[in-house]
Design a protein around this motif. Structure first.
Motif, PDB file in Angstrom:
ATOM      1  N   LEU A 169       0.836  -1.199   0.000  1.00  0.00           N
ATOM      2  CA  LEU A 169       0.000   0.000   0.000  1.00  0.00           C
ATOM      3  C   LEU A 169       0.875   1.254   0.000  1.00  0.00           C
ATOM      4  O   LEU A 169       1.850   1.348   0.747  1.00  0.00           O
ATOM      5  CB  LEU A 169      -0.910  -0.011   1.234  1.00  0.00           C
ATOM      6  N   GLY A 170       0.523   2.204  -0.837  1.00  0.00           N
ATOM      7  CA  GLY A 170       1.268   3.461  -0.914  1.00  0.00           C
ATOM      8  C   GLY A 170       2.346   3.479  -1.966  1.00  0.00           C
ATOM      9  O   GLY A 170       2.859   4.555  -2.316  1.00  0.00           O
ATOM     10  N   ASP A 171       2.719   2.298  -2.478  1.00  0.00           N
ATOM     11  CA  ASP A 171       3.750   2.250  -3.525  1.00  0.00           C
ATOM     12  C   ASP A 171       3.207   2.784  -4.847  1.00  0.00           C
ATOM     13  O   ASP A 171       1.987   2.825  -5.075  1.00  0.00           O
ATOM     14  CB  ASP A 171       4.237   0.821  -3.729  1.00  0.00           C
ATOM     15  N   LYS A 172       4.141   3.168  -5.705  1.00  0.00           N
ATOM     16  CA  LYS A 172       3.780   3.580  -7.053  1.00  0.00           C
ATOM     17  C   LYS A 172       4.270   2.526  -8.041  1.00  0.00           C
ATOM     18  O   LYS A 172       5.360   1.970  -7.883  1.00  0.00           O
ATOM     19  CB  LYS A 172       4.393   4.938  -7.387  1.00  0.00           C
ATOM     20  N   ILE A 173       3.436   2.235  -9.018  1.00  0.00           N
ATOM     21  CA  ILE A 173       3.787   1.219 -10.011  1.00  0.00           C
ATOM     22  C   ILE A 173       3.604   1.804 -11.407  1.00  0.00           C
ATOM     23  O   ILE A 173       2.787   2.703 -11.629  1.00  0.00           O
ATOM     24  CB  ILE A 173       2.927  -0.049  -9.855  1.00  0.00           C
ATOM     25  N   ASP A 174       4.390   1.278 -12.334  1.00  0.00           N
ATOM     26  CA  ASP A 174       4.286   1.714 -13.730  1.00  0.00           C
ATOM     27  C   ASP A 174       3.140   0.968 -14.399  1.00  0.00           C
ATOM     28  O   ASP A 174       3.027  -0.256 -14.287  1.00  0.00           O
ATOM     29  CB  ASP A 174       5.584   1.435 -14.479  1.00  0.00           C
ATOM     30  N   ALA A 175       2.292   1.725 -15.078  1.00  0.00           N
ATOM     31  CA  ALA A 175       1.144   1.136 -15.773  1.00  0.00           C
ATOM     32  C   ALA A 175       1.233   1.474 -17.250  1.00  0.00           C
ATOM     33  O   ALA A 175       1.374   2.652 -17.615  1.00  0.00           O
ATOM     34  CB  ALA A 175      -0.154   1.656 -15.180  1.00  0.00           C
ATOM     35  N   TYR A 176       1.156   0.450 -18.083  1.00  0.00           N
ATOM     36  CA  TYR A 176       1.205   0.620 -19.533  1.00  0.00           C
ATOM     37  C   TYR A 176      -0.191   0.326 -20.087  1.00  0.00           C
ATOM     38  O   TYR A 176      -0.627  -0.824 -20.129  1.00  0.00           O
ATOM     39  CB  TYR A 176       2.249  -0.306 -20.148  1.00  0.00           C
ATOM     40  N   PHE A 177      -0.885   1.385 -20.513  1.00  0.00           N
ATOM     41  CA  PHE A 177      -2.245   1.264 -21.024  1.00  0.00           C
ATOM     42  C   PHE A 177      -2.203   0.956 -22.514  1.00  0.00           C
ATOM     43  O   PHE A 177      -1.541   1.662 -23.286  1.00  0.00           O
ATOM     44  CB  PHE A 177      -3.025   2.558 -20.777  1.00  0.00           C
ATOM     45  N   LEU A 178      -2.910  -0.086 -22.903  1.00  0.00           N
ATOM     46  CA  LEU A 178      -2.860  -0.559 -24.278  1.00  0.00           C
ATOM     47  C   LEU A 178      -4.054  -0.046 -25.067  1.00  0.00           C
ATOM     48  O   LEU A 178      -5.165   0.069 -24.541  1.00  0.00           O
ATOM     49  CB  LEU A 178      -2.845  -2.094 -24.293  1.00  0.00           C
ATOM     50  N   GLY A 179      -3.854   0.216 -26.336  1.00  0.00           N
ATOM     51  CA  GLY A 179      -4.948   0.640 -27.196  1.00  0.00           C
ATOM     52  C   GLY A 179      -4.453   1.270 -28.474  1.00  0.00           C
ATOM     53  O   GLY A 179      -3.392   1.929 -28.498  1.00  0.00           O
ATOM     54  N   ASP A 180      -5.207   1.057 -29.559  1.00  0.00           N
ATOM     55  CA  ASP A 180      -4.892   1.629 -30.875  1.00  0.00           C
ATOM     56  C   ASP A 180      -3.493   1.252 -31.346  1.00  0.00           C
ATOM     57  O   ASP A 180      -2.791   2.044 -31.988  1.00  0.00           O
ATOM     58  CB  ASP A 180      -5.035   3.153 -30.836  1.00  0.00           C
ATOM     59  N   GLY A 181      -3.054   0.040 -31.009  1.00  0.00           N
ATOM     60  CA  GLY A 181      -1.762  -0.424 -31.476  1.00  0.00           C
ATOM     61  C   GLY A 181      -0.579   0.203 -30.779  1.00  0.00           C
ATOM     62  O   GLY A 181       0.564   0.009 -31.217  1.00  0.00           O
ATOM     63  N   THR A 182      -0.815   0.960 -29.729  1.00  0.00           N
ATOM     64  CA  THR A 182       0.274   1.593 -28.998  1.00  0.00           C
ATOM     65  C   THR A 182      -0.013   1.517 -27.503  1.00  0.00           C
ATOM     66  O   THR A 182      -0.959   0.848 -27.080  1.00  0.00           O
ATOM     67  CB  THR A 182       0.446   3.064 -29.436  1.00  0.00           C
ATOM     68  N   TYR A 183       0.798   2.207 -26.713  1.00  0.00           N
ATOM     69  CA  TYR A 183       0.564   2.209 -25.271  1.00  0.00           C
ATOM     70  C   TYR A 183       0.950   3.565 -24.690  1.00  0.00           C
ATOM     71  O   TYR A 183       1.714   4.331 -25.282  1.00  0.00           O
ATOM     72  CB  TYR A 183       1.366   1.096 -24.580  1.00  0.00           C
ATOM     73  N   ARG A 184       0.385   3.851 -23.531  1.00  0.00           N
ATOM     74  CA  ARG A 184       0.708   5.068 -22.801  1.00  0.00           C
ATOM     75  C   ARG A 184       1.102   4.664 -21.392  1.00  0.00           C
ATOM     76  O   ARG A 184       0.408   3.881 -20.758  1.00  0.00           O
ATOM     77  CB  ARG A 184      -0.484   6.024 -22.766  1.00  0.00           C
ATOM     78  N   MET A 185       2.176   5.226 -20.880  1.00  0.00           N
ATOM     79  CA  MET A 185       2.675   4.850 -19.557  1.00  0.00           C
ATOM     80  C   MET A 185       2.339   5.937 -18.532  1.00  0.00           C
ATOM     81  O   MET A 185       2.478   7.126 -18.794  1.00  0.00           O
ATOM     82  CB  MET A 185       4.192   4.631 -19.609  1.00  0.00           C
ATOM     83  N   ARG A 186       1.862   5.488 -17.369  1.00  0.00           N
ATOM     84  CA  ARG A 186       1.598   6.384 -16.243  1.00  0.00           C
ATOM     85  C   ARG A 186       2.048   5.700 -14.964  1.00  0.00           C
ATOM     86  O   ARG A 186       2.060   4.474 -14.871  1.00  0.00           O
ATOM     87  CB  ARG A 186       0.103   6.730 -16.142  1.00  0.00           C
ATOM     88  N   ARG A 187       2.418   6.517 -13.968  1.00  0.00           N
ATOM     89  CA  ARG A 187       2.750   5.974 -12.652  1.00  0.00           C
ATOM     90  C   ARG A 187       1.526   6.122 -11.759  1.00  0.00           C
ATOM     91  O   ARG A 187       1.016   7.232 -11.556  1.00  0.00           O
ATOM     92  CB  ARG A 187       3.955   6.693 -12.043  1.00  0.00           C
ATOM     93  N   LEU A 188       1.042   4.989 -11.251  1.00  0.00           N
ATOM     94  CA  LEU A 188      -0.173   4.962 -10.445  1.00  0.00           C
ATOM     95  C   LEU A 188       0.178   4.670  -8.987  1.00  0.00           C
ATOM     96  O   LEU A 188       1.048   3.844  -8.699  1.00  0.00           O
ATOM     97  CB  LEU A 188      -1.142   3.893 -10.963  1.00  0.00           C
ATOM     98  N   LYS A 189      -0.523   5.326  -8.084  1.00  0.00           N
ATOM     99  CA  LYS A 189      -0.290   5.125  -6.657  1.00  0.00           C
ATOM    100  C   LYS A 189      -1.365   4.210  -6.082  1.00  0.00           C
ATOM    101  O   LYS A 189      -2.559   4.404  -6.333  1.00  0.00           O
ATOM    102  CB  LYS A 189      -0.298   6.459  -5.911  1.00  0.00           C
ATOM    103  N   ILE A 190      -0.938   3.208  -5.311  1.00  0.00           N
ATOM    104  CA  ILE A 190      -1.874   2.273  -4.679  1.00  0.00           C
ATOM    105  C   ILE A 190      -2.437   2.935  -3.430  1.00  0.00           C
ATOM    106  O   ILE A 190      -1.763   3.061  -2.399  1.00  0.00           O
ATOM    107  CB  ILE A 190      -1.179   0.949  -4.326  1.00  0.00           C
ATOM    108  N   ALA A 191      -3.694   3.372  -3.506  1.00  0.00           N
ATOM    109  CA  ALA A 191      -4.332   4.071  -2.387  1.00  0.00           C
ATOM    110  C   ALA A 191      -5.170   3.138  -1.526  1.00  0.00           C
ATOM    111  O   ALA A 191      -5.434   3.437  -0.353  1.00  0.00           O
ATOM    112  CB  ALA A 191      -5.203   5.211  -2.899  1.00  0.00           C
ATOM    113  N   GLY A 192      -5.598   2.023  -2.083  1.00  0.00           N
ATOM    114  CA  GLY A 192      -6.449   1.089  -1.339  1.00  0.00           C
ATOM    115  C   GLY A 192      -6.288  -0.325  -1.856  1.00  0.00           C
ATOM    116  O   GLY A 192      -5.873  -0.544  -3.007  1.00  0.00           O
TER     117      GLY A 192
END
Length: 419
Positions: A169-192
């Protein structure tokens, strides 16, 4: 009640079921115990069936809504497969007042830490979404205040995913969102962190906010991948609302009022595997009820014969005084029904006690990996309770009619002095 029936009832009421020492006769006590145990097993079986169904349905519908509207897979006019609120707004007027609706986005994602990675689905809900289901299953952290922009990239993840990613809990993880043949990366925080014990869903679902996914995909307001409908009553109401919505949207498409083919999916279709599994519970309960009913009937028939043998001389005296066979048969049926009544009272009290105790303390555990629950759920249905007791009384009364015919074969001249 006729005078003959009244007399039969009066005699049955006056006859004692107790021994000379004042306690209940051994045979009678065994019969009452047998009936009580049968009723206890039947009550608990029904309570477990209702409890399992209610708990599993609640979990399924927490992830998959009762009805969902999405772009049909065969539709090629909408390249992004997005539901447009302006197109389906008119169709929603057919829903009952109790229905609640929500626009959502479901987006595949790959989560990655320094040592592990896994795939999942991020479900984004609006800022005003009802988070009650997530609250019920939250085990760590809090549900972010999604009204604030600072929590835009805060997520709620399952305990299973947390364990698989070796994070906390509280860590940040890298998230790679897939779609349209590509991806977008965001850092998400685990809040719950949540845990429903429903591994098939827990291993896949992450809860987030709709504005985050809308911004990532460049989707405007009023657009989403799925429109969810909940708050409907019975399964029949869900099916009927689904048919009405589908017919309304299809008619609008044929008239050219909309240009997208929408599919209305019932949760009983999207989660058919689990509902079929729940249907097997009905079969199991029917088998148990049948066996317990047979045991009760056999116990009562044995008790009837025992009562007749103990009072053969009384039967002879009653016959010599002019009592008819039917009156004497009714007397012994009423007397046997007293045994049934005692067993019903004890069985119901014990059954309700066990159900309330389990519902409160959850003392009987289950393996959540196999049953999706960590305890045996029990739920009282008063309608089922009354129907069960009424059915037992009616069936028992009918079953006792034929065995009581043995009274007609007893000659009064030979049994008056029977010992």
């Amino acid at each position: 009640m006729s005078p003959v029936m009244s007399l039969s009832f009066f005699i049955a009421k006056r006859l004692t079921l107790r021994s000379a020492s004042g306690g209940m006769q051994t045979g009678i006590a065994i019969a009452v115990t047998g009936v009580a145990l049968s009723v206890l097993v039947m009550l608990i079986s029904i309570a477990v069936m209702f409890g399992f169904k209610d708990e599993i349905r609640h979990k399924i519908m927490g992830f998959d809504s009762q009805l969902s509207i999405s772009v049909h897979p065969s539709d090629n006019t909408n390249g992004e497969k997005l539901v447009d609120m302006t197109e389906i707004a008119d169709a929603l007027s057919t829903l009952p007042p109790s229905a609640s609706t929500a626009l959502t986005i479901r987006q595949p994602v790959i989560l990655k830490t320094a040592t592990d990675f896994t795939g999942a689905v991020v479900k984004g809900m609006g800022r005003d979404y009802d988070w009650e289901f997530v609250k019920e299953n939250l085990v760590e952290g809090v549900i972010p205040d999604y009204q604030a922009d600072s929590t835009l990239y805060h997520i709620i993840i399952s305990r299973n995913l947390l364990r698989n990613l070796d994070t906390k809990l509280g860590d940040k993880i890298d998230a790679y969102f897939l779609g349209d043949g590509t991806y977008r990366m965001r850092r998400l925080k685990i809040a719950g962190v949540y845990d429903t014990h429903f591994s098939e869903y827990d291993d896949s679902y992450i809860f987030a906010t709709l504005p985050m996914l809308s911004a990532l995909a460049g989707i405007g307001d009023g657009m989403g991948t799925q429109f969810e409908i909940s708050g409907l009553g019975s399964d029949d109401e869900i099916a009927e609302c689904g048919r009405q919505l589908s017919a309304h949207l299809t008619e609008k498409l044929y008239r050219g009022q909309i240009h997208t083919l929408y599919a209305v999916t019932d949760v009983h279709t999207s989660a058919a595997l689990y509902f079929n599994w729940l249907a097997l519970l009905d079969t199991n309960v029917v088998v148990i009820l049948t066996l317990m009913a047979l045991l009760t009937c056999l116990t009562l028939v044995s008790s009837l014969y025992m009562l007749i043998l103990r009072r053969v001389n009384m039967i002879g005296i009653l016959k010599s005084l002019g009592a008819t066979d039917s009156m004497i048969r009714r007397t012994f049926i009423y007397l046997t029904m007293r045994i049934l009544a005692a067993g019903l009272i004890i069985g119901n009290l014990l059954g309700l006690g066990v159900i309330i105790l389990q519902d409160t303390l959850r003392i009987i555990p289950l393996d959540p990996e196999a049953y999706y629950l960590d305890h045996v759920p029990m739920q009282v249905s008063w309608a089922a309770l009354l129907l069960l007791n009424a059915s037992i009384i009616v069936v028992a009364a009918l079953v006792l009619i034929l065995p009581s015919a043995i009274i007609t074969t007893i000659p009064p001249s030979k049994v008056i002095n029977y010992d």
